[in-house]
Design an enzyme around this catalytic site. Structure first.
Site, mmCIF file in Angstrom:
data_model
loop_
_atom_site.group_PDB
_atom_site.id
_atom_site.type_symbol
_atom_site.label_atom_id
_atom_site.label_comp_id
_atom_site.label_asym_id
_atom_site.label_seq_id
_atom_site.Cartn_x
_atom_site.Cartn_y
_atom_site.Cartn_z
ATOM 1 N N ASN A 251 -6.821 -3.609 -4.524
ATOM 2 C CA ASN A 251 -8.062 -2.988 -5.018
ATOM 3 C C ASN A 251 -7.787 -1.705 -5.805
ATOM 4 O OD1 ASN A 251 -7.384 -2.270 -2.220
ATOM 5 N ND2 ASN A 251 -9.072 -0.811 -2.391
ATOM 6 N N ASP B 270 0.831 -1.213 0.000
ATOM 7 C CA ASP B 270 0.000 0.000 0.000
ATOM 8 C C ASP B 270 0.862 1.259 0.000
ATOM 9 O OD1 ASP B 270 -1.315 -2.357 1.409
ATOM 10 O OD2 ASP B 270 -3.047 -1.093 1.022
ATOM 11 N N HIS C 141 -3.567 -3.863 2.447
ATOM 12 C CA HIS C 141 -4.922 -3.315 2.459
ATOM 13 C C HIS C 141 -5.234 -2.461 3.685
ATOM 14 C CE1 HIS C 141 -8.735 -2.925 0.597
ATOM 15 N NE2 HIS C 141 -9.412 -3.812 1.306
ATOM 16 N N VAL C 142 -4.962 -2.990 4.865
ATOM 17 C CA VAL C 142 -5.168 -2.226 6.091
ATOM 18 C C VAL C 142 -3.894 -1.426 6.354
ATOM 19 C CG1 VAL C 142 -5.644 -2.378 8.556
ATOM 20 C CG2 VAL C 142 -6.688 -4.015 6.965
ATOM 21 N N HIS C 143 -4.050 -0.105 6.525
ATOM 22 C CA HIS C 143 -2.868 0.757 6.569
ATOM 23 C C HIS C 143 -2.270 0.817 7.969
ATOM 24 C CE1 HIS C 143 -4.819 2.695 2.834
ATOM 25 N NE2 HIS C 143 -4.253 1.549 2.566
ATOM 26 N N ASP D 186 -1.642 -2.493 -4.062
ATOM 27 C CA ASP D 186 -1.939 -1.064 -3.979
ATOM 28 C C ASP D 186 -0.664 -0.253 -4.253
ATOM 29 O OD1 ASP D 186 -4.569 -1.610 -3.584
ATOM 30 O OD2 ASP D 186 -4.695 -0.801 -1.557
ATOM 31 N N HIS E 192 -3.697 -9.447 -1.164
ATOM 32 C CA HIS E 192 -3.891 -8.057 -0.740
ATOM 33 C C HIS E 192 -4.766 -7.931 0.509
ATOM 34 C CE1 HIS E 192 -3.766 -3.793 -0.930
ATOM 35 N NE2 HIS E 192 -5.070 -3.701 -0.995
ATOM 36 N N HIS F 220 -11.631 -2.422 6.775
ATOM 37 C CA HIS F 220 -11.663 -3.600 5.906
ATOM 38 C C HIS F 220 -11.884 -4.865 6.738
ATOM 39 C CE1 HIS F 220 -10.388 -0.853 2.878
ATOM 40 N NE2 HIS F 220 -9.207 -0.667 3.402
ATOM 41 N N TYR G 188 -2.195 4.443 -6.304
ATOM 42 C CA TYR G 188 -3.384 5.177 -5.844
ATOM 43 C C TYR G 188 -3.805 6.250 -6.852
ATOM 44 C CZ TYR G 188 -3.147 2.781 -1.390
ATOM 45 O OH TYR G 188 -3.149 1.810 -0.425
HETATM 46 FE FE FE2 Z 1 -6.182 -1.874 -0.499
#
Ligand code: FE2
Ligand code: NAG
Ligand code: NAG
Ligand code: NAG
Ligand code: NAG
Ligand code: NAG
Length: 459
Positions: free
Chosen positions: A233, A168, A355-357, A196, A318, A328, A199
């Site tokens: 995503n 990410d 995915h999870v930041h 990711d 991801h 998420h 962006y």
């Molecule tokens: Fe993501």
């Protein structure tokens, strides 16, 4: 303190005061006390130094490399030329001043709404010697640029090898700090990237210029070290409102992966062998239900892994299956239901997701006993299960995920909302040392660490 204090400075002071003690042992593991205020990250402006276009007419830009076949004796080299197609040829060799070999690639272009890409070149170098430094040149004809990479050692059970882990990433100021921090950690030889990338889709009409800026930003690492790609995503770029209905169009034109060499039929799920590791990349955003291409491929793939040859079985995806943040939450659940029994049966060592930041590491648990009527629907300790690591803390413009479920679940061993990267250092068939490095510390500091004992070879 006055309102005029820059919030970043305040944040820095706060961090310094709080420092890195560990508190908060709850039902589960440890929630780090290293806490920072959630801030929305800001992308670096378009005229930033990291986005500058290399000088020279039609100069190759956005150079990136990735593994080119199943055993690591090939490399895919990719770059973009903006003014005209130019040449897709690569000159290469083991002597810096004598590039004796050449390979011919191909180029492609795509349109996205009112954006037209440059000429995107992909060229595969084959039959490379293992464990060898190669120099290469792209941009033959007008403006030549030179880089180098080192091939992995021949696949074998006790070959030491070190992977970096980033997820990410995006192109914010925090992203630049993460990449710089990663680069200062000289051990890692290849990046396992858990999805990711740019962006760009957060901009109006998914402004694909931000795919180009991202490519230029990360070139300082991706031109020299293979990055193994996972689709997230933010790679879907599905925008029917502007007529863009082909998912993954920018990503799949720009980032080639060696999916055919593992019998996959799409570039979103595939596998590679590298040194003593067998790496399976899965697609959270491609169908994985029973009978789907990805399901069939994985079912056939797992029994092919020979742990006498590649002891370390690593999976990248991801969307995490075990995530205790309020972001998420449970998004990975349907894929977990489909594939978790196979991971346990095949003794996967570790699963990396993004995915999870934020950062999180699980205990070895599984949750595969449920059959609708028996009520057995809780994770239980399981020595055959992988460790699940969420490493979506690259630092993109969406900011940190800092809202956690409380109490900390039993399956969660350690969690902290900070940006950073991780290092997975394989020593031999039985031992690997894993460390997580938050951006606030120097690269020598491990904010979380763990010895991995191989699931297949542990006594
Ligand atoms: Fe993501
Ligand atoms: C694409 O369209 C947007 C508005 O719809 C506009 O702001 C932008 O300048 C256009 N870009 C190009 C390359 O034409
Ligand atoms: C990004 O980081 C690099 C390396 O630390 C630095 O040289 C550069 O100035 C930074 N750029 C921005 C826009 O922060
Ligand atoms: C697994 O790998 C080992 C070591 O390379 C080899 O000797 C063995 O034949 C392989 N097994 C299978 C079933 O291919
Ligand atoms: C954290 O997430 C929970 C669940 O989504 C929500 O109810 C709560 O308001 C959130 N807390 C904060 C401070 O945003
Ligand atoms: C494997 O590596 C670990 C950690 O470096 C070491 O303690 C162990 O002795 C090694 N095993 C063998 C068989 O060399």
């Amino acid at each position: 303190m006055g309102r005029w204090w820059p919030s970043r400075l305040l944040l820095g002071l706060l961090c310094a005061v709080v420092s890195a003690g560990l508190v908060g042992r709850t039902d589960g593991g440890v929630t780090s006390s290293f806490v920072r205020k959630a801030e929305k990250g800001v992308d670096m402006p378009i005229d930033s130094d990291v986005f500058s276009v290399p000088p020279g007419y039609n100069a190759p830009q956005q150079v990136h490399i990735t593994q080119g076949n199943h055993d690591g004796s090939a490399m895919i080299l990719s770059w973009v030329t903006e003014d005209e197609p130019g040449s897709s040829k690569v000159l290469y060799g083991t002597d810096k001043d004598q590039l004796d070999f050449y390979a011919e690639g191909k180029y492609t272009r795509y349109k996205f709404y009112n954006y037209t890409s440059g000429y995107i070149h992909h060229c595969t170098l084959r039959h490379l010697k293992h464990d060898t430094k190669y120099y290469y040149a792209v941009g033959i004809g007008h403006t030549i640029r030179k880089f180098w990479f080192t091939t992995p050692p021949e696949v074998g059970p006790d070959v030491p090898y070190t992977f970096g882990l980033i997820g990410d990433l995006g192109q914010s100021h925090d992203s630049n700090v993460t990449l710089t921090h990663y680069e200062s950690n000289p051990k890692a030889q290849t990046v396992l990237f858990v999805g990711d990338l740019s962006y760009a889709d957060t901009y109006p009409n998914h402004d694909n210029v931000r795919w180009d800026t991202w490519g230029r930003f990360v070139e300082r690492s991706t031109a020299y070290q293979p990055w193994i790609w996972t689709a997230g995503n933010h790679e879907i770029d599905f925008a029917p409102e502007i007529g863009e209905t082909v998912p993954f169009k920018p990503f799949s034109h720009r980032y080639h992966v060696p999916y055919r060499s593992s019998g996959s039929t799409a570039p979103f799920w595939y596998s590679i062998k590298r040194a003593s590791a067998y790496i399976i990349v899965l697609a959270s955003y491609s169908a994985y239900g029973k009978y789907t291409p990805q399901y069939q491929w994985l079912e056939a793939e797992l029994p092919k892994v020979n742990r006498s040859e590649t002891p370390w079985l690593i999976v990248l995806m991801h969307s995490p299956w075990y995530n205790s943040y309020n972001y998420h939450y449970m998004e990975g659940e349907s894929m977990r239901v489909m594939f978790e029994p196979w991971f346990v049966k095949n003794k996967v060592d570790v699963v990396f997701a993004g995915h999870v930041h934020a950062y999180e590491r699980s205990h070895r648990v599984s949750n595969i006993a449920y059959n609708i009527v028996n009520g057995k629907c809780k994770p239980v300790p399981d020595e055959s299960a992988p460790v699940y690591i969420t490493i979506g803390d690259g630092g993109n413009l969406e900011g940190l995920a800092n809202n956690m479920t409380e109490p900390q679940p039993d399956y969660s061993a350690f969690r902290e909302a900070s940006f950073g990267h991780a290092i997975f250092e394989i020593k031999n068939r039985t031992h690997a040392y894993y460390t997580w490095h938050r951006n606030q510390d120097g690269n020598a500091v491990a904010a979380d660490s763990m010895w991995f004992y191989n699931r297949y070879w542990k006594s």
